[in-house]
Enzyme design. Sequence first.
Site, PDB file in Angstrom:
ATOM      1  N   GLY A   5       0.817  -1.209   0.000  1.00 31.14           N
ATOM      2  CA  GLY A   5       0.000   0.000   0.000  1.00 31.14           C
ATOM      3  C   GLY A   5       0.849   1.257   0.000  1.00 31.14           C
ATOM      4  O   GLY A   5       2.069   1.206  -0.129  1.00 31.14           O
ATOM      5  N   VAL A  49       2.159   4.830   1.782  1.00 32.42           N
ATOM      6  CA  VAL A  49       2.442   5.346   3.114  1.00 32.42           C
ATOM      7  C   VAL A  49       2.429   6.867   3.101  1.00 32.42           C
ATOM      8  O   VAL A  49       3.002   7.498   2.216  1.00 32.42           O
ATOM      9  CB  VAL A  49       3.829   4.869   3.613  1.00 32.42           C
ATOM     10  CG1 VAL A  49       4.034   5.256   5.057  1.00 32.42           C
ATOM     11  CG2 VAL A  49       3.966   3.378   3.446  1.00 32.42           C
ATOM     12  N   LYS A  68      -0.129   3.819   6.817  1.00 31.29           N
ATOM     13  CA  LYS A  68      -0.051   2.949   5.649  1.00 31.29           C
ATOM     14  C   LYS A  68      -1.455   2.562   5.230  1.00 31.29           C
ATOM     15  O   LYS A  68      -2.186   1.934   5.980  1.00 31.29           O
ATOM     16  CB  LYS A  68       0.765   1.708   5.998  1.00 31.29           C
ATOM     17  CG  LYS A  68       0.897   0.756   4.856  1.00 31.29           C
ATOM     18  CD  LYS A  68       1.978  -0.255   5.136  1.00 31.29           C
ATOM     19  CE  LYS A  68       2.801  -0.471   3.910  1.00 31.29           C
ATOM     20  NZ  LYS A  68       4.168  -0.376   3.991  1.00 31.29           N
ATOM     21  N   ASP A 128       9.611 -10.282   3.087  1.00 24.47           N
ATOM     22  CA  ASP A 128       9.887  -9.232   2.107  1.00 24.47           C
ATOM     23  C   ASP A 128      10.935  -8.257   2.645  1.00 24.47           C
ATOM     24  O   ASP A 128      10.768  -7.053   2.601  1.00 24.47           O
ATOM     25  CB  ASP A 128       8.587  -8.495   1.744  1.00 24.47           C
ATOM     26  CG  ASP A 128       8.733  -7.645   0.482  1.00 24.47           C
ATOM     27  OD1 ASP A 128       9.708  -7.868  -0.269  1.00 24.47           O
ATOM     28  OD2 ASP A 128       7.900  -6.761   0.255  1.00 24.47           O
TER      29      ASP A 128
END
Length: 399
Positions: A82, A84, A98, A195
Site C-alpha cells: 500500500g 504510506v 499505511k 519481504d
Amino acid sequence: MGQKERSAAKISASVACTIVFVLILSASAFICFKKRKPSKKQPGLAFHNAARGKCMIFDLPTLQEATENFSEENKLGEGGFGTVYKGTLPDEQEVAVKRLSQTSREGLNQLHNEVQVLAQLQHIKLVRLLGYCSHQNEVMLVYEFVKNGCLHNFLFDERKGRKLNWNLRYNIIVGIAKGILYLHEDSSIRIIHRDLKSNNILLDENMNPKIADFGLARLLGGGHTQTKTANVAGTYGYMAPEYAIFGNVSPKIDIFSFGVLILEIVTRRKNNSSDDYNNTVNLLSDVYNCWTKDMTLQIVDKSLNVYSKSEVLRCIHIGLLCIQEDPDDRPNISSVVLMLTRDRVKLQPPRQPAFFFARDSSSVFEHARHGNYIYDKSDVIVEDNFSVNEVTNTDPYPR
Ligand SMILES: *[C@@H]1O[C@H](CO)[C@@H](O)[C@H](O)[C@H]1NC(C)=O
Ligand SMILES: *[C@@H]1O[C@H](CO)[C@@H](O)[C@H](O)[C@H]1NC(C)=O
Ligand SMILES: *[C@@H]1O[C@H](CO)[C@@H](O)[C@H](O)[C@H]1NC(C)=O
Ligand SMILES: *[C@@H]1O[C@H](CO)[C@@H](O)[C@H](O)[C@H]1NC(C)=O
Ligand SMILES: *[C@@H]1O[C@H](CO)[C@@H](O)[C@H](O)[C@H]1NC(C)=O
Ligand SMILES: *[C@@H]1O[C@H](CO)[C@@H](O)[C@H](O)[C@H]1NC(C)=O
C-alpha cells in the site's frame, strides 16, 4: 471559656475542616475531570496505550486530518502492500499511515486480532505499530514515524550514500540482524518477514535501522501456519529460490534476503534499471566470483575509504553464507548474530550462491578455497588448515 462554648468551637472547627476538605476534594476532582476530558479525545494517549502493547483504533477523520486528506505532499512512498503517508496527530506526534491496497472481507474480520498481535511485537529494531483504522473496506495501519526514511534511498543517493561510513553500515547490518533475531526467535510468535529489502529498512535520527512491514505478509497473505503459500509476497531479487519458485516459506527465506542486503550495503551496487532481478543475480554472482578469486575487496563500495578490512570481509563472507542455494546450508539468525558480533569465529567457506552463473568457470574451481576462515579484529585474516571433513566435528559457532 465555658464547656459549652468550647464544644461549640470544636464543632464549628470540625465543620469548617470538613467543608474545606470537601471543597478541596471537589476542586481536585474537578481539575482531574477537566484535565481528563480533552485528553480522552487526544490521540496522544495512543502512544501510551501502544507502549503498553495495546493497539489504538483510530477513526478515519483523525487520520484524514493528520495526513491532510492523504495529500501527495504527505506521501512517503509506495510499497507492495500500500501507500504510506506522513501524518501529524493533534498532539503533534508524527506518524506514518499505511493505506493497505488489498484487503478482502474475510481479511477484515481477522484483522483486529492480527493487528493486536503485531502491536505487541516491540523491539528497538522494529518500526512500532501504534494502531489501525478500518473504514468500510479500507484498512490503514498507523506506525511510528522514522525520521531518516528508508535505507534504499539513503544508500543509493549519491550524496547521502557517501555519508554512510563503515561504522554506520556495520551498525545497520548488525541492527537488522538483531531485528530478525527478535522476529524469528525471541518474540511471542515467530514472524517470517518474507519481504526484507532495503526499502523496508528505515533509519532513525541516529541512523539505527528499524525493520518495517513485518507481519504484513502474514496479515494479508492469509495462511499463518502453513509452510507453503500461493501468495508469494516478496520482491524479485531478494527472494530465495525455493520461495520464488515453490512458495516454500521458512525462516531461511529471510536469511537469504538478509544476505542480499549485506552485499548491497557493502558494495552499494545497484544498476539504474528497472530489472531488479537480473541486477541482484549479477551482484550475487559477481561477489562470489570475486571471493573465489581472493579479490573480494575489489567489490567493496569505492566511497568507503576507511574501514576495517576484517570486518568488511567477514560481512561479505556472512552474506555469501546467507545466499547459498540450499536453505539448510544457510545459517540461522542466531548464528548470524554470533558470527557478526564475536571475534575469532570460524566461518565455513560458502557454497556457490543461488542463481549463480560463473563468469569464468575454470577460475572458480581452480581457486575455490577450503578450510575455515577467521577474521581477526586486528585485520589479520587467518585461514584454518583443516580439511572440511575434520571441521564438521568441531562447533563452528562457539556459544
Ligand atoms: C478532506 O476531504 C473531505 C471530502 O473528501 C472534505 O470534506 C474535507 O474538508 C477535506 N479536509 C481537508 C483538511 O482538506
Ligand atoms: C550494470 O549492469 C551491467 C550489465 O549487467 C554491468 O556490466 C555493469 O557493471 C553494472 N554496473 C554496475 C555499476 O553494477
Ligand atoms: C535512470 O534511468 C532513468 C530512465 O530509465 C533515467 O531517467 C534516470 O535519469 C536514470 N538515473 C540515473 C541516476 O542515471
Ligand atoms: C534478465 O535475464 C534473463 C535471463 O538471463 C534475460 O532473458 C533477460 O533478457 C534479462 N533482462 C535484462 C533486462 O537484462
Ligand atoms: C542455529 O544454528 C546453530 C548452529 O547450527 C545451532 O546450534 C542452533 O541450535 C540453531 N538455533 C536454532 C534456534 O535453531
Ligand atoms: C596450510 O599449511 C601449510 C603448511 O602446513 C602451509 O604451507 C599452507 O600455506 C597452509 N595453507 C593455508 C591456506 O594457510
